[in-house]
Scaffold this active site. Structure first.
Site, mmCIF file in Angstrom:
data_model
loop_
_atom_site.group_PDB
_atom_site.id
_atom_site.type_symbol
_atom_site.label_atom_id
_atom_site.label_comp_id
_atom_site.label_asym_id
_atom_site.label_seq_id
_atom_site.Cartn_x
_atom_site.Cartn_y
_atom_site.Cartn_z
ATOM 1 N N SER A 118 45.199 46.376 48.613
ATOM 2 C CA SER A 118 45.215 46.213 47.163
ATOM 3 C C SER A 118 45.681 47.514 46.520
ATOM 4 C CB SER A 118 43.835 45.836 46.627
ATOM 5 O OG SER A 118 43.035 46.985 46.430
ATOM 6 N N SER A 119 45.863 47.471 45.205
ATOM 7 C CA SER A 119 46.231 48.672 44.443
ATOM 8 C C SER A 119 45.126 49.088 43.489
ATOM 9 C CB SER A 119 47.512 48.409 43.645
ATOM 10 O OG SER A 119 48.594 48.166 44.499
ATOM 11 N N THR A 166 39.301 41.783 41.170
ATOM 12 C CA THR A 166 40.466 40.906 41.000
ATOM 13 C C THR A 166 40.241 39.572 41.693
ATOM 14 O OG1 THR A 166 42.877 40.750 41.266
ATOM 15 C CG2 THR A 166 41.655 41.773 43.065
ATOM 16 N N GLU A 215 43.269 37.747 41.805
ATOM 17 C CA GLU A 215 44.676 37.565 42.190
ATOM 18 C C GLU A 215 45.353 36.439 41.424
ATOM 19 O OE1 GLU A 215 47.958 38.855 44.684
ATOM 20 O OE2 GLU A 215 46.050 39.681 44.085
ATOM 21 N N ASP A 266 47.836 39.083 49.097
ATOM 22 C CA ASP A 266 48.025 40.543 49.165
ATOM 23 C C ASP A 266 48.428 41.010 50.557
ATOM 24 O OD1 ASP A 266 47.541 40.974 46.540
ATOM 25 O OD2 ASP A 266 45.639 42.012 46.780
ATOM 26 N N THR A 323 43.723 41.102 37.498
ATOM 27 C CA THR A 323 42.664 42.079 37.728
ATOM 28 C C THR A 323 41.965 42.451 36.424
ATOM 29 O OG1 THR A 323 43.986 42.944 39.547
ATOM 30 C CG2 THR A 323 42.223 44.371 38.754
ATOM 31 N N GLY A 373 46.793 45.311 36.551
ATOM 32 C CA GLY A 373 48.249 45.436 36.568
ATOM 33 C C GLY A 373 48.917 45.271 37.906
ATOM 34 N N GLY A 374 48.250 44.666 38.900
ATOM 35 C CA GLY A 374 48.895 44.475 40.195
ATOM 36 C C GLY A 374 49.257 45.810 40.818
ATOM 37 N N GLU A 377 43.254 36.119 47.173
ATOM 38 C CA GLU A 377 43.568 37.445 47.691
ATOM 39 C C GLU A 377 44.428 37.455 48.948
ATOM 40 O OE1 GLU A 377 42.763 40.875 46.731
ATOM 41 O OE2 GLU A 377 42.921 39.614 44.973
#
Length: 367
Positions: free
Chosen positions: A228-229, A182, A184, A204, A164, A250-251, A201
């Protein structure tokens, strides 16, 4: 306009790259691209201390989870305990684990699944969740709750690979672009079309549609956007003025990188660059993970006295943002990454500020 991407030669290249992949060919069609629509959504907002914090709606879990963590911490005086106290970080860790439990159970694309955002941020529900935190002793489990309006659901862990980027830009009129994007993982799907990498993606999604006889919110469905985050966040003061904008890579840790920074500014009273440089914290393996070789890893024994194992690990981040200081905006970036911040004054003079660790003197490169 968007037609240049969703139809015509670029779309042809995308479809060709996907359908002719030697590793794992897909069945994307030109119609799939032509029918896609970007959606404008209302931000998710909630109060914290004297501020209002706003972020990205589902299918991002960012704002909802960030706001749950902050809301759960509202009753604790983090400003009094301070950034150097194991107690502060213990409380942050407890709120984090409770909020992530709700994230795994309830967050998904609300166009396909009933996502109880209002219930998750309901003040009475937040009080219930906060009451699960013993100020002196860590829990042995961190269950998801039952927010108002929630349908029967099963918690299931989703995967999310760090791949990301984030940038924040503020113009002279105070307009803010705060964007997290992102693909991914490194180079996304490793397929190239039109000169850019295609994302990956779909990883996810949670690939188990059911667990223990109940549906999983983030299960795969046609046309559905994966969870997603991403947590692009803007903070407003009591007068409704934007005073802070930030986000991170940072996922699944993005949520905590942003939350830690918000706490650093709002509770610990740090300028944005020093709040970004604060140690990162996360969880895993039944305990807390703290950033190695930092003041937080140095207080591992003090943290462990609250009852959870503490493990120093590499918790890199890429937080970038901007903060209103007086009547102007100042940029800040993460000392762990290659990002920098720049300010352009009315005469066109550019000031580039290199990120620094908390105990380092600032350095500026003016051009």
């Amino acid at each position: 306009g968007p037609d240049a991407f969703y139809t015509g030669p670029i779309a042809n290249q995308i479809v060709s790259a996907v359908t002719t992949s030697k590793l794992s060919p897909g069945d994307m069609t030109m119609t799939d691209l032509a029918q896609y629509r970007a959606k404008e959504q209302q931000a998710v907002c909630a109060p914290y201390r004297v501020y209002v914090v706003c972020g990205m709606a589902p299918p991002s879990s960012g704002a909802t989870t960030v706001l749950q963590i902050l809301g759960t911490l509202q009753r604790f005086d983090l400003a009094a305990s301070g950034k150097n106290s194991p107690k502060s970080w213990y409380l942050i860790g407890q709120a984090m684990q409770l909020a992530y439990a709700d994230r795994e159970k309830y967050l998904a694309d609300d166009a396909f699944v009933d996502v109880p955002v209002a219930g998750l941020l309901n003040p009475e529900y937040i009080k219930e969740r906060s009451a699960l935190i013993d100020p002196e002793k860590a829990r042995t489990d961190y269950p998801a709750g039952n927010p108002p309006g929630a349908m029967p659901r099963t918690a299931a862990i989703s995967s999310e690979v760090a791949g990301t980027t984030h940038f924040t830009a503020v113009d002279r009129n105070g307009n803010i672009a705060n964007m997290t994007s992102t693909i991914e993982g490194p180079f996304g799907s490793q397929l190239v079309a039109g000169g850019f990498f295609l994302n990956n993606e779909l990883t996810d999604f949670t690939f188990s549609p059911e667990k223990n006889g109940a549906p999983v919110a983030n299960r795969v469905m046609g046309g559905k956007r994966p969870l997603s985050s991403m947590s692009p966040t803007i903070v407003f003061d009591r007068d409704g003025r934007a005073v802070l904008a930030l986000g991170s890579a940072g996922g699944k840790r993005i949520i905590m990188h942003v939350t830690k920074t918000l706490i650093g500014v709002i509770d610990f009273g740090l300028p944005l660059d020093q709040a970004i440089a604060l140690p990162n914290i996360y969880f895993g393996g039944g305990g807390l993970e703290v950033e190695q070789n930092t003041m937080l890893s140095a207080m591992s024994d003090g943290l462990a006295k609250f009852g959870q194992t503490v493990r120093p690990v590499d918790l890199g981040s890429k937080v970038n943002g901007a903060q209103r200081v007086g009547g102007s905006w100042t940029g800040a970036s993460d000392p762990r990454s290659e990002g920098t911040s720049a300010t352009i004054d009315a005469k066109g003079k550019v000031t580039v500020t290199e990120p620094r660790l908390v105990d380092e003197a600032p350095t500026e490169d003016v051009g």
